[in-house]
Design a protein around this motif. Sequence first.
Motif, PDB file in Angstrom:
ATOM      1  N   TRP A 211       0.835  -1.208   0.000  1.00  0.00           N
ATOM      2  CA  TRP A 211       0.000   0.000   0.000  1.00  0.00           C
ATOM      3  C   TRP A 211       0.874   1.264   0.000  1.00  0.00           C
ATOM      4  O   TRP A 211       0.633   2.205  -0.757  1.00  0.00           O
ATOM      5  CB  TRP A 211      -0.912  -0.066   1.225  1.00  0.00           C
ATOM      6  CG  TRP A 211      -1.694   1.154   1.581  1.00  0.00           C
ATOM      7  CD1 TRP A 211      -1.560   1.902   2.714  1.00  0.00           C
ATOM      8  CD2 TRP A 211      -2.775   1.753   0.841  1.00  0.00           C
ATOM      9  NE1 TRP A 211      -2.478   2.927   2.722  1.00  0.00           N
ATOM     10  CE2 TRP A 211      -3.233   2.857   1.582  1.00  0.00           C
ATOM     11  CE3 TRP A 211      -3.375   1.454  -0.387  1.00  0.00           C
ATOM     12  CZ2 TRP A 211      -4.276   3.674   1.143  1.00  0.00           C
ATOM     13  CZ3 TRP A 211      -4.409   2.269  -0.825  1.00  0.00           C
ATOM     14  CH2 TRP A 211      -4.845   3.355  -0.070  1.00  0.00           C
ATOM     15  N   ASP A 212       1.917   1.278   0.838  1.00  0.00           N
ATOM     16  CA  ASP A 212       2.813   2.443   0.895  1.00  0.00           C
ATOM     17  C   ASP A 212       3.568   2.617  -0.415  1.00  0.00           C
ATOM     18  O   ASP A 212       3.810   3.740  -0.866  1.00  0.00           O
ATOM     19  CB  ASP A 212       3.809   2.285   2.054  1.00  0.00           C
ATOM     20  CG  ASP A 212       3.136   2.470   3.413  1.00  0.00           C
ATOM     21  OD1 ASP A 212       2.016   3.018   3.460  1.00  0.00           O
ATOM     22  OD2 ASP A 212       3.730   2.069   4.436  1.00  0.00           O
TER      23      ASP A 212
ATOM     24  N   LYS B  53       4.166   5.526  -5.694  1.00  0.00           N
ATOM     25  CA  LYS B  53       4.029   5.557  -7.156  1.00  0.00           C
ATOM     26  C   LYS B  53       3.005   6.598  -7.588  1.00  0.00           C
ATOM     27  O   LYS B  53       3.158   7.247  -8.618  1.00  0.00           O
ATOM     28  CB  LYS B  53       3.617   4.183  -7.686  1.00  0.00           C
ATOM     29  CG  LYS B  53       4.757   3.187  -7.688  1.00  0.00           C
ATOM     30  CD  LYS B  53       4.279   1.857  -8.259  1.00  0.00           C
ATOM     31  CE  LYS B  53       5.304   0.768  -8.022  1.00  0.00           C
ATOM     32  NZ  LYS B  53       4.688  -0.560  -8.060  1.00  0.00           N
ATOM     33  N   VAL B  54       1.942   6.724  -6.796  1.00  0.00           N
ATOM     34  CA  VAL B  54       0.944   7.753  -7.112  1.00  0.00           C
ATOM     35  C   VAL B  54       1.598   9.131  -7.001  1.00  0.00           C
ATOM     36  O   VAL B  54       1.433   9.993  -7.863  1.00  0.00           O
ATOM     37  CB  VAL B  54      -0.277   7.649  -6.169  1.00  0.00           C
ATOM     38  CG1 VAL B  54      -1.192   8.868  -6.315  1.00  0.00           C
ATOM     39  CG2 VAL B  54      -1.060   6.363  -6.442  1.00  0.00           C
TER      40      VAL B  54
ATOM     41  N   ALA C  13      -5.083   1.735 -13.720  1.00  0.00           N
ATOM     42  CA  ALA C  13      -6.036   0.953 -12.928  1.00  0.00           C
ATOM     43  C   ALA C  13      -5.654   0.986 -11.447  1.00  0.00           C
ATOM     44  O   ALA C  13      -6.515   1.050 -10.562  1.00  0.00           O
ATOM     45  CB  ALA C  13      -6.106  -0.486 -13.422  1.00  0.00           C
ATOM     46  N   ASP C  14      -4.340   0.980 -11.168  1.00  0.00           N
ATOM     47  CA  ASP C  14      -3.883   1.052  -9.778  1.00  0.00           C
ATOM     48  C   ASP C  14      -4.199   2.417  -9.182  1.00  0.00           C
ATOM     49  O   ASP C  14      -4.557   2.530  -8.008  1.00  0.00           O
ATOM     50  CB  ASP C  14      -2.368   0.797  -9.691  1.00  0.00           C
ATOM     51  CG  ASP C  14      -2.003  -0.626 -10.099  1.00  0.00           C
ATOM     52  OD1 ASP C  14      -2.912  -1.485 -10.123  1.00  0.00           O
ATOM     53  OD2 ASP C  14      -0.825  -0.877 -10.391  1.00  0.00           O
ATOM     54  N   ALA C  15      -4.059   3.451 -10.008  1.00  0.00           N
ATOM     55  CA  ALA C  15      -4.379   4.805  -9.545  1.00  0.00           C
ATOM     56  C   ALA C  15      -5.861   4.913  -9.208  1.00  0.00           C
ATOM     57  O   ALA C  15      -6.251   5.542  -8.218  1.00  0.00           O
ATOM     58  CB  ALA C  15      -4.019   5.833 -10.615  1.00  0.00           C
ATOM     59  N   ALA C  16      -6.694   4.269 -10.029  1.00  0.00           N
ATOM     60  CA  ALA C  16      -8.138   4.307  -9.782  1.00  0.00           C
ATOM     61  C   ALA C  16      -8.458   3.628  -8.456  1.00  0.00           C
ATOM     62  O   ALA C  16      -9.198   4.169  -7.624  1.00  0.00           O
ATOM     63  CB  ALA C  16      -8.877   3.619 -10.921  1.00  0.00           C
TER      64      ALA C  16
ATOM     65  N   ILE D 101      -8.817   5.940  -0.850  1.00  0.00           N
ATOM     66  CA  ILE D 101      -8.494   7.013   0.107  1.00  0.00           C
ATOM     67  C   ILE D 101      -9.647   7.970   0.336  1.00  0.00           C
ATOM     68  O   ILE D 101      -9.594   8.785   1.261  1.00  0.00           O
ATOM     69  CB  ILE D 101      -7.242   7.817  -0.316  1.00  0.00           C
ATOM     70  CG1 ILE D 101      -7.472   8.500  -1.664  1.00  0.00           C
ATOM     71  CG2 ILE D 101      -6.009   6.931  -0.340  1.00  0.00           C
ATOM     72  CD1 ILE D 101      -6.433   9.563  -1.968  1.00  0.00           C
ATOM     73  N   GLY D 102     -10.695   7.874  -0.470  1.00  0.00           N
ATOM     74  CA  GLY D 102     -11.803   8.798  -0.251  1.00  0.00           C
ATOM     75  C   GLY D 102     -13.002   8.434  -1.086  1.00  0.00           C
ATOM     76  O   GLY D 102     -13.018   7.418  -1.785  1.00  0.00           O
TER      77      GLY D 102
END
Length: 585
Positions: free
Chosen positions: A384-385, A390-391, A399-402, A408-409
């Motif tokens: 997760w960290d 990477k973000v 897809a990972d960014a999505a 997170i919200g």
Amino acid sequence: MAQSQSSTETDWVSRFADDVIAESERRAPGKPVVVASGLSPSGPIHLGNLREVMTPHLVADEIRRRGYTVRHLISWDDYDRYRKVPNGVPGIDESWAEHIGKPLTSVPAPAGSAYPNWAEHFKAAMTAALDELGVEYDGISQTEQYTAGTYREQILHAMRHRADIDAVLDRYRTKKDPAAAGAKGGKKPQQQKKVDEAELEAEAGSGAASEDDGSGGSSGYFPYKPYCGNCEKDLTTVTSYDDDSTELNYTCTACGFAETVRLSEFNRGKLVWKVDWPMRWAYEGVIFEPSGVDHSSPGSSFVVGGQIVREIFDGVQPIGPMYAFVGISGMAKMSSSKGGVPTPADALKIMEAPLLRWLYARRKPNQSFKIAFDQEIQRLYDEWDSLARKVADGSVLSADAAAYARAIGTAAGELPSTPRPLPYRTLASVVDITAGHDEQTLRILSELDPENPLTSLDEARPRLDRAENWITSQVPAEARTIVRDEPDKELLGSLDEQGRESLRLLVEGLDSHWSLDGLTTLVYGVPKILAGLEPDAKPTPELKVAQRSFFALLYRLLVSRDTGPRLPTLLLAVGADRVRRLLGE
Ligand SMILES: [Zn+2]
């Protein structure tokens, strides 16, 4: 409508959102999009059942982010019958068995509960978890709906069409279970037997799913079942019904009570599950409602419901993906607060809400996964960290960014986060060693990075608290780290010249390397110096062996075991003076 489909359009959530919006605009243009979940508060609500909520929640949230109004209904199936006394729930005993057959809202709450009844007691824990997870929903109590007469017309309609419903169910009865169909054809009074069998069944996700379909009475098929006016149990048999007057006669097999009621004004009963569910799809205009894989077989309530909603209620079956099983790894028995069943609240004690959301967001509904209560949680947090990094640096895949953004919200804003997200495994190690002593914990955490020290434990919260809960509730006593009070003189005395030299080099370097990075360099560097290599030398197989045995020696001397928390963390936690003493210097 606002369109903000950026990088999120490639993930599963976005694809369902596209379908659900299109279907909603086709069926009910301009109306809020309706998605639904159902939960049965028949006992502690299992963490695995959270997928029932998270799948529509994530889709609803994406639709909200695109500017649409969404209603996420959570149907509390609290008017279902109480089927069995769950094991291990504090505050109850065998006497609760006398309530079997009553609505869940008519069963007393466990002793000491702040809630008025069984259903409310178990709903409350789930409600708190959903709030923490940022799930926005409209909760609908089926007890309130039924006892207020909200579904009156639908009930009368279903009774008028009972033969049609029976015919639909019959198609599946034969497919599913020829024996049951035979019993039904013989019109034997099977009611009591069926009930006993139901009570023996293991409690599945939705208790309602295994409810009988209303067949089995000797006087024909009725899709409605009253709760007894005397004993409140559903062990009733409808003996006659008149469509014109809506007069219904029933007898209770539990207490012998019988009465005549008028369904046009009677509110103490419910449609059987296989009719109730599709009725509510039509009543609420549900566009999206996933269900567990156990609902996908022929004759399952989702499949049968698809026929009933269309043929009886003139409605449409929701888009309803089947979601796969969510398992739990390593839940310590002692820690399960309520009856040996891990609940979402249990997970939120050891992990932050965004991490738990992420587990659901990153996997398609048809992929199963496990929620880690064991050591695996440390690896999960590392992952997760690493995703967060990477973000931050822009190297993340879309897809990972999505999935990250969904974790997170929500459309309403970001969920609470930890200002200084120190590695979970480091926090866990420190808490393990300090046994939760705040002053000591702050001292160690602020020494991790002396350039930019932590000034208050609050900066590391709530992650620190989750790691502490994990250590105290999930890590067995024999795996806890206990720092030695006195040096191991025997082991120290048995060391050869090389061993003594390695300890001397370590102790000598402590003060000049007193940070997480510095101590990392030091512990890996000592075996290099002994081997005559440069501090930045590439590791050779021989060097790796030497490092491993050096580390094992340090663990033996510091914590009397062969392994433990990462050494730099352990050294910081033990403190330089105590390290010197335990290493015999
Ligand atoms: Zn009765």
